[in-house]
Scaffold this motif. Structure first.
Motif, mmCIF file in Angstrom:
data_model
loop_
_atom_site.group_PDB
_atom_site.id
_atom_site.type_symbol
_atom_site.label_atom_id
_atom_site.label_comp_id
_atom_site.label_asym_id
_atom_site.label_seq_id
_atom_site.Cartn_x
_atom_site.Cartn_y
_atom_site.Cartn_z
ATOM 1 N N GLN A 154 -6.816 -6.627 -4.917
ATOM 2 C CA GLN A 154 -6.695 -5.393 -4.151
ATOM 3 C C GLN A 154 -6.321 -5.661 -2.699
ATOM 4 N N ASP A 155 -6.848 -6.742 -2.120
ATOM 5 C CA ASP A 155 -6.565 -6.988 -0.704
ATOM 6 C C ASP A 155 -5.111 -7.376 -0.457
ATOM 7 N N TRP A 156 -4.370 -7.711 -1.512
ATOM 8 C CA TRP A 156 -2.932 -7.957 -1.363
ATOM 9 C C TRP A 156 -2.240 -6.688 -0.882
ATOM 10 N N TRP A 157 -2.751 -5.559 -1.317
ATOM 11 C CA TRP A 157 -2.138 -4.274 -0.955
ATOM 12 C C TRP A 157 -2.774 -3.668 0.283
ATOM 13 N N GLU A 158 -4.084 -3.778 0.413
ATOM 14 C CA GLU A 158 -4.754 -3.058 1.491
ATOM 15 C C GLU A 158 -4.542 -3.696 2.853
#
Length: 210
Positions: free
Chosen positions: A91-95
């Motif tokens: 998820q942190d790849w996007w956020e």
């Protein structure tokens, strides 16, 4: 995670070395800041729209479809040596947390974008390979795909996606919702794919210290 995200990771793994080589050769310290401004994003879309409308992009789509049909994509699904191989699934790849690796200005306004042909071509090649791997593209001819992608770039340029960075932060959540969040586009699946592909390239190439 949906298969489209898995395919995006596979494409990222296949193209990682090529994107990194282009980043080092062309110098992409400008790429991440460009995606963070309205003027920069506009110029990036314009440069890409020209590249995607060229005959070379249709040929790139046809080449990618041929490779996919021949099984070459499947043979290259393993992560490249030394690669993470799981960025897209995180998820942190996007956020992109505030203390993340991309150091960009949040200010909008005038931004001088220096078009780098090698980088634009690399982005277009990445988009081509990812698009043809998606289920919706399986029965489309290269010229049909090209028209759909060019139309989507025009809609992105004229629409509400003013800063690529803003959408990078939202793609994970929108991906969970599905294509409904992209219903304002003529081809919602193409819009999601193009934005996801561009964001992945910005994340990968923007992390390279030059």
């Amino acid at each position: 995670m949906a298969s489209v995200e898995v395919e995006l990771q596979h494409t990222l793994d296949r193209k990682r070395g090529e994107l990194q080589q282009v980043a080092v050769k062309a110098g992409t310290a400008w790429l991440a800041p460009t995606a963070a401004t309205e003027a920069g994003t506009e110029q990036l879309y314009c440069a890409l729209e020209r590249q995607l409308a060229a005959p070379e992009f249709e040929a790139e789509l046809a080449r990618s479809q041929h490779d996919l049909a021949g099984g070459q994509h499947a043979q290259q699904h393993a992560p490249a040596p030394g690669s993470e191989g799981c960025e897209v699934l995180a998820q942190d790849w996007w956020e992109l947390k505030e203390d993340g690796e991309l150091r960009v200005s949040e200010q909008t306004g005038d931004y001088v974008f220096v078009e780098r042909d090698d980088v634009v071509r690399a982005l277009a090649a990445f988009i081509a390979e990812y698009i043809v791997s998606l289920p919706e593209a399986q029965h489309m001819e290269p010229r049909q795909l090209q028209r759909a992608v060019v139309m989507t770039m025009g809609e992105l340029r004229k629409g509400r996606v003013r800063r690529l960075l803003d959408w990078g932060r939202s793609l994970y959540r929108l991906g969970a919702v599905g294509y409904g969040a992209f219903s304002v586009f003529t081809n919602p699946w193409v819009a999601k794919a193009v934005l996801a592909a561009l964001w992945s390239c910005v994340r990968l190439m923007g992390r390279i210290v030059l």
